[in-house]
Write an enzyme that holds these catalytic residues in place. Structure first.
Site, mmCIF file in Angstrom:
data_model
loop_
_atom_site.group_PDB
_atom_site.id
_atom_site.type_symbol
_atom_site.label_atom_id
_atom_site.label_comp_id
_atom_site.label_asym_id
_atom_site.label_seq_id
_atom_site.Cartn_x
_atom_site.Cartn_y
_atom_site.Cartn_z
ATOM 1 N N SER A 1 -36.039 -21.301 -23.940
ATOM 2 C CA SER A 1 -36.641 -21.325 -22.802
ATOM 3 C C SER A 1 -37.193 -22.450 -22.471
ATOM 4 C CB SER A 1 -37.579 -19.951 -22.650
ATOM 5 O OG SER A 1 -38.715 -20.169 -23.501
ATOM 6 N N GLU A 2 -37.533 -22.915 -21.214
ATOM 7 C CA GLU A 2 -38.150 -23.840 -20.809
ATOM 8 C C GLU A 2 -37.533 -25.229 -21.234
ATOM 9 O OE1 GLU A 2 -42.469 -24.030 -21.666
ATOM 10 O OE2 GLU A 2 -42.457 -21.711 -21.410
#
Length: 165
Positions: free
Chosen positions: A14-15
């Site tokens: 994620s991110e």
């Protein structure tokens, strides 16, 4: 090691993003290639999902709370009020369009570090391979499945998808 220790867990990145403080804001092709390189490497090592941190940002790569501007698949020109499609969106398309939910990764091999590849069997039985050439020259690629083989010319700085079945 995480996948081996917890095989029943999903590994999700994620991110993800390309930060301008680390990479040049105007190097559109290289930024897209770094993104694809990261996805291929992570998928080949057991990742189950990949979430982009910034799908749409303004034309400067923001805003954000710490001022580290980033590239994104789409930028929004706040003056012209238009969406700008970036190379990253085109590279992401190869993964999101051809690798279907429920696909299972299969092994690939390459005799050159100039070619990066990941491959999956989709739930419908189709095999999908995403290939990445980040070099400044064409690479001749032989895609082989069992006794069948196809020769593909991968142009310099290209991403391509092969679908079998």
């Amino acid at each position: 090691m995480i996948h081996d220790k917890f095989p029943d867990k999903k590994l999700i990145l994620s991110e993800a993003c390309i930060e301008y403080c680390k990479f040049a804001a105007d190097d559109f092709m290289k930024n897209a290639q770094k993104y694809a390189h990261d996805m291929i490497g992570n998928m080949n090592h057991g990742m189950n999902g990949f979430y982009d941190w910034n799908i749409v940002l303004d034309e400067k790569g923001g805003p954000n709370h710490v001022g580290n501007f980033c590239d994104a698949p789409f930028l929004f020109d706040t003056q012209k009020k238009e969406v700008l499609r970036r190379n990253t969106a085109d590279y992401l398309w190869h993964f999101t369009h051809f690798i279907k939910p429920g696909a299972v990764r299969i092994g690939t091999s390459s005799y050159s570090d100039e070619l990066e590849a990941t491959a999956f069997v989709n739930p419908n039985g189709q095999i999908t391979a995403v290939l990445l050439n980040r070099t400044d020259h064409e690479i001749s690629v032989n895609v082989r499945l069992g006794e069948q083989m196809a020769k593909i010319a991968m142009g310099a700085d290209t991403v391509a998808t092969v679908v079998i079945g």
